[in-house]
Design a protein around this motif. Structure first.
Motif, PDB file in Angstrom:
ATOM      1  N   TYR A   1       6.511   4.938  -9.981  1.00 49.02           N
ATOM      2  CA  TYR A   1       5.810   5.725 -10.996  1.00 49.02           C
ATOM      3  C   TYR A   1       6.743   6.189 -12.127  1.00 49.02           C
ATOM      4  O   TYR A   1       6.406   7.055 -12.918  1.00 49.02           O
ATOM      5  CB  TYR A   1       5.066   6.911 -10.370  1.00 49.02           C
TER       6      TYR A   1
ATOM      7  N   ALA B   1       2.166   1.608  -3.492  1.00 51.29           N
ATOM      8  CA  ALA B   1       1.091   1.917  -4.435  1.00 51.29           C
ATOM      9  C   ALA B   1       0.602   3.356  -4.327  1.00 51.29           C
ATOM     10  O   ALA B   1       0.005   3.884  -5.279  1.00 51.29           O
ATOM     11  CB  ALA B   1      -0.082   0.966  -4.210  1.00 51.29           C
ATOM     12  N   PHE B   2       0.847   4.006  -3.207  1.00 48.87           N
ATOM     13  CA  PHE B   2       0.254   5.315  -2.936  1.00 48.87           C
ATOM     14  C   PHE B   2       0.517   6.353  -4.035  1.00 48.87           C
ATOM     15  O   PHE B   2      -0.417   7.041  -4.468  1.00 48.87           O
ATOM     16  CB  PHE B   2       0.736   5.821  -1.578  1.00 48.87           C
TER      17      PHE B   2
ATOM     18  N   GLU C   1       0.822  -1.210   0.000  1.00 43.37           N
ATOM     19  CA  GLU C   1       0.000   0.000   0.000  1.00 43.37           C
ATOM     20  C   GLU C   1       0.854   1.258   0.000  1.00 43.37           C
ATOM     21  O   GLU C   1       0.516   2.260  -0.661  1.00 43.37           O
ATOM     22  CB  GLU C   1      -0.937  -0.020   1.210  1.00 43.37           C
TER      23      GLU C   1
ATOM     24  N   LYS D   1      -6.271   0.116 -11.256  1.00 42.92           N
ATOM     25  CA  LYS D   1      -5.898  -0.833 -10.211  1.00 42.92           C
ATOM     26  C   LYS D   1      -5.056  -1.997 -10.726  1.00 42.92           C
ATOM     27  O   LYS D   1      -4.099  -2.425 -10.068  1.00 42.92           O
ATOM     28  CB  LYS D   1      -7.164  -1.369  -9.522  1.00 42.92           C
TER      29      LYS D   1
ATOM     30  N   GLN E   1      -1.771   5.685  -6.949  1.00 43.39           N
ATOM     31  CA  GLN E   1      -3.169   6.020  -6.669  1.00 43.39           C
ATOM     32  C   GLN E   1      -3.410   7.520  -6.816  1.00 43.39           C
ATOM     33  O   GLN E   1      -4.426   7.947  -7.358  1.00 43.39           O
ATOM     34  CB  GLN E   1      -3.539   5.554  -5.261  1.00 43.39           C
ATOM     35  N   LEU E   2      -2.457   8.321  -6.341  1.00 46.03           N
ATOM     36  CA  LEU E   2      -2.580   9.765  -6.485  1.00 46.03           C
ATOM     37  C   LEU E   2      -2.635  10.182  -7.945  1.00 46.03           C
ATOM     38  O   LEU E   2      -3.261  11.192  -8.293  1.00 46.03           O
ATOM     39  CB  LEU E   2      -1.397  10.470  -5.808  1.00 46.03           C
ATOM     40  N   ARG E   3      -1.976   9.408  -8.803  1.00 46.25           N
ATOM     41  CA  ARG E   3      -1.926   9.738 -10.221  1.00 46.25           C
ATOM     42  C   ARG E   3      -3.069   9.106 -11.016  1.00 46.25           C
ATOM     43  O   ARG E   3      -3.106   9.208 -12.242  1.00 46.25           O
ATOM     44  CB  ARG E   3      -0.567   9.309 -10.799  1.00 46.25           C
ATOM     45  N   GLY E   4      -3.961   8.402 -10.329  1.00 44.91           N
ATOM     46  CA  GLY E   4      -5.117   7.832 -10.995  1.00 44.91           C
ATOM     47  C   GLY E   4      -4.822   6.649 -11.888  1.00 44.91           C
ATOM     48  O   GLY E   4      -5.568   6.378 -12.846  1.00 44.91           O
TER      49      GLY E   4
ATOM     50  N   ILE F   1      -1.644  -0.784 -11.196  1.00 48.35           N
ATOM     51  CA  ILE F   1      -0.996  -0.570  -9.901  1.00 48.35           C
ATOM     52  C   ILE F   1      -0.466  -1.887  -9.353  1.00 48.35           C
ATOM     53  O   ILE F   1       0.681  -1.977  -8.901  1.00 48.35           O
ATOM     54  CB  ILE F   1      -1.987   0.069  -8.896  1.00 48.35           C
ATOM     55  N   ARG F   2      -1.286  -2.937  -9.383  1.00 48.62           N
ATOM     56  CA  ARG F   2      -0.848  -4.238  -8.865  1.00 48.62           C
ATOM     57  C   ARG F   2       0.373  -4.747  -9.622  1.00 48.62           C
ATOM     58  O   ARG F   2       1.318  -5.278  -9.024  1.00 48.62           O
ATOM     59  CB  ARG F   2      -1.997  -5.257  -8.965  1.00 48.62           C
TER      60      ARG F   2
END
Length: 379
Positions: A172, A119-120, A116, A129, A123-126, A132-133
């Motif tokens: 990222y 991943a943060f 998590e 999912k 997530q902020l960059r949209g 992200i995984r």
């Protein structure tokens, strides 16, 4: 259970292409920052290639962290430009620069798992999912942290926490990663291990990294090039070997290698060598060729590990061994030179072959290991 003190080495991941995370070039031109009458950074300029590991090295107050903060966007320069790739980012807010940052403090969210935390930023960059995984799993595997994915920061060792912080900056795919003394809080053994691991990841992924440290050995181990900073200025920006063996100023010779300095005067220069007569001992010392005219007063600089102790009648000066300290593979000796009570010449020789306290020795050095500086260069 926590796995304190155990650090799994980073691994090469099948199917991960370094080109997908290759960093970009960065250009800094005439960067300047003042605080009232204090000049923190004074006309700093450098060109950093894509995929290069560059270290800002200097003592406290040298301007290294201020320069890094200006590149990151946390500190606005008075003048100058910062370009990442083909983008001028000088006046952009930090979040719009999209640069990665790794601090000395890990700054992990304690209530989140490792996955998590990593991943943060996505997530902020949209980011979707599924993506992200995929990216989190890939990044954790690169850093050797896959088995820690479900743990929380308190269940990790200091080295593992710092690698999670690195993963969070990697995930990222930033064009440049900035690191502000990230290993400063770790013990020496773990710090040495992580130096190698960070360098391995950087090389395998082709990352552009700018790293800040005051530790000379750390800079030499990790860097492709080092910017040695002093009083807000870059004294020399070069490869570790060039800085150590061919320093351009007395300050660089002393800061990076704790050089011995002796006063003398040039008496002759040939096609290959420059000969100096030392002021105190009157001995003749042969250095590699320097473009210095005969009669020029100079400071002779030789690193402790490049000096040799032999028979008292040999060498460019002689003296008595005053101290001889065993430090594992080396013996560090201090030689009080004849005719100069103020000069204690420092030597580093292989343990078992070093001189002993009270012994009289002559000092020699290979000409290629001797650097000369005109006294007009100052410190």
């Amino acid at each position: 259970m926590a796995d304190f003190g155990v650090v799994t080495p980073p691994v090469k991941v099948a199917g991960v292409k370094p080109a997908t995370t290759t960093g970009e070039a960065l250009s800094v031109v005439a960067l300047r920052k003042t605080y009232g009458d204090v000049v923190a950074v004074d006309e700093a300029s450098m060109e950093i290639a894509a995929g290069e590991f560059v270290t800002f090295l200097g003592a406290s107050g040298s301007g290294k962290t201020t320069t890094l903060m200006m590149i990151a966007g946390f500190c606005e320069p008075d003048s100058g430009t910062i370009t990442v790739g083909d983008r001028d980012v000088t006046r952009l807010a930090p979040q719009k620069r999209n640069l990665g940052f790794v601090f000395q403090q890990y700054l992990l969210f304690p209530h989140m798992t490792v996955s998590e935390n990593v991943a943060f930023p996505l997530q902020l960059r949209g980011v979707p999912k599924n993506e992200i995984r995929r990216r989190v799993g890939e990044t954790l595997e690169i850093a050797g942290l896959s088995r820690c994915a479900g743990r929380r920061p308190r269940e990790l060792s200091g080295g593992q926490q710092q690698r999670v912080a690195l993963c969070r900056a990697l995930v990222y795919r930033p064009p440049v990663i900035l690191m502000d003394e990230p290993l400063g809080a770790l013990d020496k053994k773990l710090r040495d291990q992580l130096q190698v691991e960070i360098k391995t990841i950087q090389q395998e992924l082709g990352l552009t990294v700018i790293y800040v440290t005051h530790d000379q050995e750390e800079a030499l181990v990790m860097s492709d090039r080092i910017a040695v900073m002093r009083d807000g200025r870059i004294e020399q920006f070069d490869t570790p070997r060039e800085l150590f063996e061919r320093p351009r100023t007395p300050f660089v010779a002393d800061f990076l290698g704790a050089a011995n300095f002796l006063a003398g005067r040039v008496v002759d220069t040939t096609d290959e060598h420059t000969v100096v007569r030392l002021d105190r001992s009157g001995g003749l010392l042969t250095a590699r060729r320097h473009e210095l005219a005969s009669g020029t007063p100079v400071r002779v600089a030789v690193q402790p590990g490049r000096l040799r102790a032999g028979a008292p009648d040999d060498g460019f000066c002689a003296g008595t061994v005053e101290t001889a300290t065993y430090v594992g593979t080396l013996v560090r000796a201090g030689v009080r030179l004849d005719g100069d009570d103020a000069a204690l010449l420092r030597l580093e020789v292989q343990a078992g072959r070093g001189p002993v306290a009270g012994e009289r020795v002559g000092i020699t050095a290979d000409p290629d290991d001797v650097n000369l500086f005109s006294t007009e260069q100052g410190g």
